[in-house]
Design an enzyme around this catalytic site. Structure first.
Site, PDB file in Angstrom:
ATOM      1  N   GLY A  53     -35.418  21.165   9.867  1.00 37.62           N
ATOM      2  CA  GLY A  53     -34.628  20.441   8.874  1.00 37.62           C
ATOM      3  C   GLY A  53     -35.405  20.454   7.304  1.00 37.62           C
ATOM      4  O   GLY A  53     -35.217  19.547   6.554  1.00 37.62           O
ATOM      5  N   ILE A  54     -36.304  21.476   7.166  1.00 39.92           N
ATOM      6  CA  ILE A  54     -37.098  21.348   5.951  1.00 39.92           C
ATOM      7  C   ILE A  54     -36.342  22.376   4.796  1.00 39.92           C
ATOM      8  O   ILE A  54     -36.844  22.365   3.620  1.00 39.92           O
ATOM      9  CB  ILE A  54     -38.496  21.835   6.199  1.00 39.92           C
ATOM     10  CG1 ILE A  54     -38.593  23.283   6.529  1.00 39.92           C
ATOM     11  CG2 ILE A  54     -39.140  20.791   6.947  1.00 39.92           C
ATOM     12  CD1 ILE A  54     -40.208  23.604   6.621  1.00 39.92           C
ATOM     13  N   GLY A  55     -35.451  22.986   5.284  1.00 35.70           N
ATOM     14  CA  GLY A  55     -34.651  23.811   4.415  1.00 35.70           C
ATOM     15  C   GLY A  55     -34.954  25.411   4.427  1.00 35.70           C
ATOM     16  O   GLY A  55     -34.789  26.197   3.488  1.00 35.70           O
ATOM     17  N   LYS A  56     -35.454  26.057   5.751  1.00 31.20           N
ATOM     18  CA  LYS A  56     -35.821  27.223   5.889  1.00 31.20           C
ATOM     19  C   LYS A  56     -34.514  28.175   6.100  1.00 31.20           C
ATOM     20  O   LYS A  56     -34.591  29.291   5.683  1.00 31.20           O
ATOM     21  CB  LYS A  56     -36.949  27.337   6.785  1.00 31.20           C
ATOM     22  CG  LYS A  56     -36.528  27.163   8.234  1.00 31.20           C
ATOM     23  CD  LYS A  56     -37.556  27.290   9.398  1.00 31.20           C
ATOM     24  CE  LYS A  56     -37.274  26.868  10.664  1.00 31.20           C
ATOM     25  NZ  LYS A  56     -36.863  25.522  10.930  1.00 31.20           N
ATOM     26  N   VAL A  83     -31.859  28.027   4.126  1.00 35.23           N
ATOM     27  CA  VAL A  83     -31.125  27.990   2.728  1.00 35.23           C
ATOM     28  C   VAL A  83     -32.281  29.037   2.131  1.00 35.23           C
ATOM     29  O   VAL A  83     -31.960  29.789   1.447  1.00 35.23           O
ATOM     30  CB  VAL A  83     -31.360  26.871   1.900  1.00 35.23           C
ATOM     31  CG1 VAL A  83     -31.112  26.932   0.397  1.00 35.23           C
ATOM     32  CG2 VAL A  83     -30.266  25.923   2.646  1.00 35.23           C
ATOM     33  N   LYS A 104     -30.929  35.345  13.703  1.00 36.19           N
ATOM     34  CA  LYS A 104     -31.480  34.047  14.338  1.00 36.19           C
ATOM     35  C   LYS A 104     -31.857  34.302  15.869  1.00 36.19           C
ATOM     36  O   LYS A 104     -30.718  34.560  16.402  1.00 36.19           O
ATOM     37  CB  LYS A 104     -30.599  32.971  14.043  1.00 36.19           C
ATOM     38  CG  LYS A 104     -30.920  31.370  14.802  1.00 36.19           C
ATOM     39  CD  LYS A 104     -32.030  30.608  13.783  1.00 36.19           C
ATOM     40  CE  LYS A 104     -32.222  29.386  14.269  1.00 36.19           C
ATOM     41  NZ  LYS A 104     -33.086  28.658  13.511  1.00 36.19           N
ATOM     42  N   SER A 153     -29.740  26.855  18.991  1.00 31.69           N
ATOM     43  CA  SER A 153     -29.506  25.763  19.484  1.00 31.69           C
ATOM     44  C   SER A 153     -28.919  24.799  18.838  1.00 31.69           C
ATOM     45  O   SER A 153     -29.103  24.173  17.877  1.00 31.69           O
ATOM     46  CB  SER A 153     -30.807  24.914  19.990  1.00 31.69           C
ATOM     47  OG  SER A 153     -31.762  25.676  20.692  1.00 31.69           O
ATOM     48  N   GLU A 157     -35.394  34.321  11.216  1.00 30.04           N
ATOM     49  CA  GLU A 157     -35.617  32.883  11.040  1.00 30.04           C
ATOM     50  C   GLU A 157     -35.962  32.222  12.578  1.00 30.04           C
ATOM     51  O   GLU A 157     -35.286  32.344  13.452  1.00 30.04           O
ATOM     52  CB  GLU A 157     -34.456  32.059  10.474  1.00 30.04           C
ATOM     53  CG  GLU A 157     -34.726  30.622  10.332  1.00 30.04           C
ATOM     54  CD  GLU A 157     -33.550  29.695   9.692  1.00 30.04           C
ATOM     55  OE1 GLU A 157     -33.783  28.826   9.794  1.00 30.04           O
ATOM     56  OE2 GLU A 157     -32.620  30.402   9.515  1.00 30.04           O
ATOM     57  N   PRO A 199     -36.571  24.355  -5.375  1.00 32.39           N
ATOM     58  CA  PRO A 199     -36.064  23.006  -5.218  1.00 32.39           C
ATOM     59  C   PRO A 199     -34.780  22.682  -4.490  1.00 32.39           C
ATOM     60  O   PRO A 199     -34.275  23.510  -4.157  1.00 32.39           O
ATOM     61  CB  PRO A 199     -35.482  22.874  -6.852  1.00 32.39           C
ATOM     62  CG  PRO A 199     -35.367  24.033  -7.273  1.00 32.39           C
ATOM     63  CD  PRO A 199     -36.162  25.024  -6.513  1.00 32.39           C
TER      64      PRO A 199
END
Length: 222
Positions: free
Chosen positions: A16-19, A21, A36, A40, A100, A184
């Site tokens: 959930g850190i934005g990887k 995007v 991917k 899951s 990813e 950002p």
């Protein structure tokens, strides 16, 4: 050029850190395909679907699609499946490929295999995504050490979130790693690929990433 040399692995210090995007922005910038290996959780928009929407790029089918939103090994066990690393060989493509991972570096795929082991098997260069929130120094330095101990070539760290210059510099210094820029948080992504593309081009050091992709010298720490 071989498929491995054209592959970039995107992993993170946590989930959930934005990887995803970040991966979408990278797919756009490099005109790459996206893969991917294990998805899951299928009830909400998947990572592959997000990348397809944000990048308008080519998205390959996942190696495994698992319904429960959990660690891959737990999701697979819940469905009576065992993830086989031989089924997760890198796709053979003519152009660049962005792969990813799931969650962090040490996420299990089965009871004997971590994502880290798969990264080491692939021997493809790795970009580590790290949030800029409290705790990131510890998480990022541990992840860098794990990747290097496994023999992975780390291109650098891409930060995601609000600017924390002193924190970012501390990670670069202690981790002896290239700073690939800071993406950002983007609140108006919507369905327009141009929003992400413009933000990515302004904030991410694509020259370093492209140099690593072609086998060049991206940074003194690479």
């Amino acid at each position: 050029m071989s498929a491995v040399n054209q592959t970039l692995v995107v992993t993170g210090t946590d989930t959930g850190i934005g990887k995803t995007v970040f991966s979408a922005g990278l797919v756009q910038a490099l005109q790459a395909s996206y893969w991917k290996p294990v998805q899951s959780g299928l009830e909400e928009e998947t990572d592959s679907e997000i990348v397809a929407r944000l990048s308008a790029g080519t998205v390959l089918a996942e190696g495994y699609r698992l319904q429960p939103p959990a660690s891959p090994h737990l999701s697979a066990e819940a469905e009576g499946v065992e993830i086989d690393p031989d089924h997760l060989a890198l796709p053979q493509l003519d152009g660049p490929l962005v792969v990813e991972g799931a969650g962090g570096v040490m996420v299990p795929l089965n009871r004997d295999l971590l994502y880290l082991d798969l990264f080491a098997r692939w021997r493809a260069p790795v970009i580590l995504c790290a949030r800029t929130q409290l705790g990131t120094i510890n998480h990022t330095l541990l992840s860098l050490r794990a990747l290097r101990d496994a023999g992975c070539r780390v291109i650098g760290v891409a930060f995601i979130g609000t600017a924390e210059p002193e924190v970012e510099e501390t990670i670069v210094q202690f981790g002896k790693v290239a700073h690939l820029g800071r993406l950002p948080m983007i609140t108006d992504l919507g369905a327009q690929p141009s929003v992400l593309a413009e933000t990515f081009a302004r904030h991410i050091k694509l020259d370093l990433i492209r140099a690593a992709l072609t086998g060049g010298d991206c940074h003194e720490y690479c």
